[in-house]
Scaffold this motif. Structure first.
Motif, PDB file in Angstrom:
ATOM      1  N   ARG A  34       0.886  -1.171   0.000  1.00 11.59           N
ATOM      2  CA  ARG A  34       0.000   0.000   0.000  1.00 11.59           C
ATOM      3  C   ARG A  34       0.917   1.212   0.000  1.00 11.59           C
ATOM      4  O   ARG A  34       1.771   1.360   0.868  1.00 11.59           O
ATOM      5  N   LEU A  35       0.741   2.090  -1.002  1.00 16.07           N
ATOM      6  CA  LEU A  35       1.683   3.170  -1.224  1.00 16.07           C
ATOM      7  C   LEU A  35       0.947   4.481  -1.463  1.00 16.07           C
ATOM      8  O   LEU A  35      -0.025   4.528  -2.212  1.00 16.07           O
ATOM      9  N   ASP A  36       1.407   5.535  -0.817  1.00 15.95           N
ATOM     10  CA  ASP A  36       0.929   6.879  -1.114  1.00 15.95           C
ATOM     11  C   ASP A  36       2.028   7.571  -1.900  1.00 15.95           C
ATOM     12  O   ASP A  36       3.026   7.986  -1.331  1.00 15.95           O
ATOM     13  N   ASN A  37       1.879   7.644  -3.214  1.00 11.03           N
ATOM     14  CA  ASN A  37       2.925   8.257  -4.029  1.00 11.03           C
ATOM     15  C   ASN A  37       2.467   9.537  -4.711  1.00 11.03           C
ATOM     16  O   ASN A  37       3.117  10.004  -5.641  1.00 11.03           O
ATOM     17  N   LEU A  38       1.353  10.105  -4.300  1.00 11.07           N
ATOM     18  CA  LEU A  38       0.910  11.346  -4.917  1.00 11.07           C
ATOM     19  C   LEU A  38       1.921  12.444  -4.629  1.00 11.07           C
ATOM     20  O   LEU A  38       2.452  12.564  -3.533  1.00 11.07           O
TER      21      LEU A  38
END
Length: 67
Positions: free
Chosen positions: A41-45
């Motif tokens: 699960r990645l937040d890459n914004l």
């Protein structure tokens, strides 16, 4: 990055759990057939061209740039 503890069966992952954190979590699951399932699960914004533009603007204005 955080590696979550080994779980027996996959849970429902909340897609907004890491919102605004610039972080990643890894989940490892196993089954009775000696197979492993790896979920991330990645937040890459903000890591694309727009994020670089904002970071450059902050540097030009003498502000503390974000990671």
């Amino acid at each position: 990055m955080k590696v979550q503890p080994l779980e027996g069966t996959p849970a429902i992952l909340d897609p907004q759990a890491l919102q605004g954190t610039n972080d990643m979590e890894l989940f490892v699951y196993s089954n009775s057939q000696e197979q492993a399932l790896l979920l991330a699960r990645l937040d890459n914004l903000g890591k694309g061209a727009s994020g670089a533009a904002v970071q450059n603007l902050e540097l030009m204005l003498g502000l503390n740039p974000r990671d």
